[in-house]
Structures are given as C-alpha cells and as structure tokens.
Design an enzyme around this catalytic site. Structure first.
Site, PDB file in Angstrom:
ATOM      1  N   GLY A   1       3.524  19.709  81.168  1.00  6.10           N
ATOM      2  CA  GLY A   1       3.172  21.070  81.569  1.00  6.10           C
ATOM      3  C   GLY A   1       3.035  21.190  83.069  1.00  6.10           C
ATOM      4  CG  ASN A   2       0.152  19.116  85.368  1.00  2.95           C
ATOM      5  OD1 ASN A   2      -0.417  20.124  85.759  1.00  2.95           O
ATOM      6  ND2 ASN A   2      -0.473  18.176  84.697  1.00  2.95           N
TER       7      ASN A   2
ATOM      8  CE  LYS B   1      -7.042  17.236  78.243  1.00  2.00           C
ATOM      9  NZ  LYS B   1      -6.349  16.140  78.924  1.00  2.00           N
TER      10      LYS B   1
ATOM     11  CE  LYS C   1       3.507  15.994  77.641  1.00  2.00           C
ATOM     12  NZ  LYS C   1       4.322  15.033  78.433  1.00  2.00           N
TER      13      LYS C   1
ATOM     14  CE  LYS D   1       3.379  11.321  81.279  1.00  2.00           C
ATOM     15  NZ  LYS D   1       2.074  11.983  81.143  1.00  2.00           N
TER      16      LYS D   1
END
Length: 316
Positions: free
Chosen positions: A12-13, A130, A215, A278
């Site tokens: 998204g960034n 979060k 994500k 990731k």
C-alpha cells in the site's frame, strides 16, 4: 490452474511515493508504474493474481470519518477496508486495461472484494497491537475506550491511538471465485489489505471484525490455495539484506527455506515491521508446498524473473 500462475503482492505504501504525493491522482500514477511491469510479466505468459496493501489508504478514510463525525455516521474498520479494495482495485484495473491496450493484448483485469476468515479465538484479539487512525489526547482516548470499547495505547510520546488485533488468516472466503477467474484468463486483483477480516459463528455465518490482517501472510495463503508456482513480493528494495541497517549489511541473491527460517529465528536480520513479515510469509508458502518466491522492487520485476536480480527463495 495453468502451468505458470503467480501471486504478486504490492505494498500500500508503494502507491504513495512520499508525503507530497498522496492524492488519489498521485496514487493512480504510482499504481501505473507498477502495473506496467506486471503487464510485461503477463505478456510473457504468466497468469497473475495481484494483491495489495492498504494501510495508508485506510488511515485516510478513518481520518475523514473522524473529521466528519459531527455531520455523518462513522465508518467501521472492516468497511473502510472494503472501500479501499474497490478504490485501489479500480486504479489497478484501469492502468492494466490501458497497458494491455498499448501492448495489443486481449486481456482484462477484475477486482474481487475479498473476505479473509480469522479465528474468533485467535490470541491476537486478547492483545491488540496494530495502531490505526489519528493521534488523540488522553482524555479523548479514554472517552473512546469507555463509550465505544476501543483499545488504546500511548504511542511513542506522540499521543494516544486506537489499536486493533492482527490475527492470522486461515481462509480466503472467495478463493473459488478467484481460482475460476484466473482459470478463465482474467488478471484478478484480490485480498486487498490482507482481506476484510471476518469470523464465523457457530452456524457458519460471517461477521466483519475490527482487525488488520497482514497483507503478505494473506497473499501467501492465497498463493498456497491457488497452487501458484510463484509468489512475488514487490517492495521498496531490489533485494533482501542480511544484518539490515548494520555496518555489515549485505544483499542476498538466494535463500533456501531452511536458511530463511534460520535467519528469522536468529532475529536482527530483517526489520520487524517491514521485511520480517514478508520473509515469514514466504516461509509459510514454501512450507505448504510452494515452489519459488521472489522479493524485488517494481522496476526490477522483469529482471528478477530472468534471474538477474532480486532475492530468490526455494525449498532447497
């Protein structure tokens, strides 16, 4: 599934270059830069599912909702996630449509508003961590906690923020639809922001919850469910580094599953809020039968596929 199916996860960034380029138009242009490289990949024969982050975009929606609270109803977090799936999907779809037109390809992209099931008893719900939304003073934070049941924390001396859980994804609800679309040749944009988090009740009915799903973990789950031959994470760096941010930092061309797990367990190699999740997502994909994963930046997608750059992960 086809012989060459890939799940490509973009951040998204990556749609926001910097604080001076945050408008919808700026994000559309940034999406277009990434889409061109994915279109080239598709031209070379890959069937592709595209996933994306949505953190900044959800933040914008939540802030608008807060500012308009005296005039309009506020937007629940799960609905904000759904909103971003549509908006970001639209930007990706249109860019890809134009790219396919330029390349003379008979191809279309579609967006699936995607729900991701999480366990209602996931331990993350007991310890929300979060941060989301705007900073508040202590009085406002306490008011929200009492009136709306928010969990709040004091965040690095900058004020108070709402925190929500980040549970582990266990099922992509629209998996069959995504699989069918890819089988029929559609480029499918799905699992935006990790998917809209939902839980199932005793009868199997779904309900949205205030949570944020990683994500990359959700993208890994999708890649496994689809039997994808490739899981690619498009991020801000050309390669993965070991000893990140230290004097002895060095870039890596290839890691086996065992090596990736070892470096994760050691800690200190990968940044906790960015690269470590990731790598964990890649480990999860490979442990569940995945073939190959690649981490690189958008500009180097084609070169990474050709083995010229990027960091490649394999089971052995």
């Amino acid at each position: 599934m086809g012989k060459k199916t890939a799940v490509v996860a973009i951040g998204g960034n990556s749609l926001i270059k910097d604080k001076f380029h945050q408008t919808v138009r700026d994000q559309y242009i940034a999406a277009g830069e990434t889409c061109w490289h994915i279109a080239s990949m598709i031209k070379d024969g890959w069937e592709v599912a595209i996933t994306h982050g949505n953190g900044p975009q959800v933040g914008f929606i939540m802030r608008r909702s807060e500012l308009a609270a005296r005039e309009l109803h506020q937007i629940p977090l799960d609905v904000a996630g759904a909103d971003t799936q549509g908006a970001i999907g639209y930007a990706l779809q249109q860019n890809l449509y134009n790219d396919f037109h330029r390349l003379g390809m008979d191809k279309q992209a579609v967006t699936v508003v995607t729900q991701t099931e999480v366990a209602a008893d996931d331990p993350a719900f007991e310890k929300p961590s979060k941060p989301i939304g705007s900073y508040m003073d202590e009085a406002e934070a306490q008011k929200r906690q009492e009136e709306e049941g928010w969990q709040v924390i004091e965040d690095a001396g900058r004020g108070w923020r709402r925190v929500v859980a980040s549970p582990k994804p266990i099922r992509i609800v629209e998996e069959e639809a995504i699989r069918d679309l890819i089988r029929r040749g559609f480029v499918t944009i799905a699992v935006g922001g990790g998917g809209i988090p939902v839980v199932a009740d005793a009868e199997g009915n779904l309900k949205g919850v205030a949570a944020v799903i990683d994500k990359d973990l959700a993208s890994s789950l999708l890649a496994t469910a689809l039997g994808a031959e490739l899981f690619m994470i498009s991020t801000a760096v050309e390669k993965v580094a070991l000893d990140y941010g230290k004097p002895n930092q060095h870039w890596i061309d290839h890691l086996t599953l065992a090596e990736a797990k070892e470096y994760l367990a050691e800690g200190g190699h990968f940044a906790g809020g960015s690269m470590a999740p990731k790598i964990q997502a890649i480990v999860w994909y490979l442990e569940n039968g995945g073939h190959e994963a690649i981490v690189t930046n958008p500009d180097n997608v084609e070169r990474a596929l050709a083995g010229e750059t990027g960091t490649r992960f394999t089971r052995h």
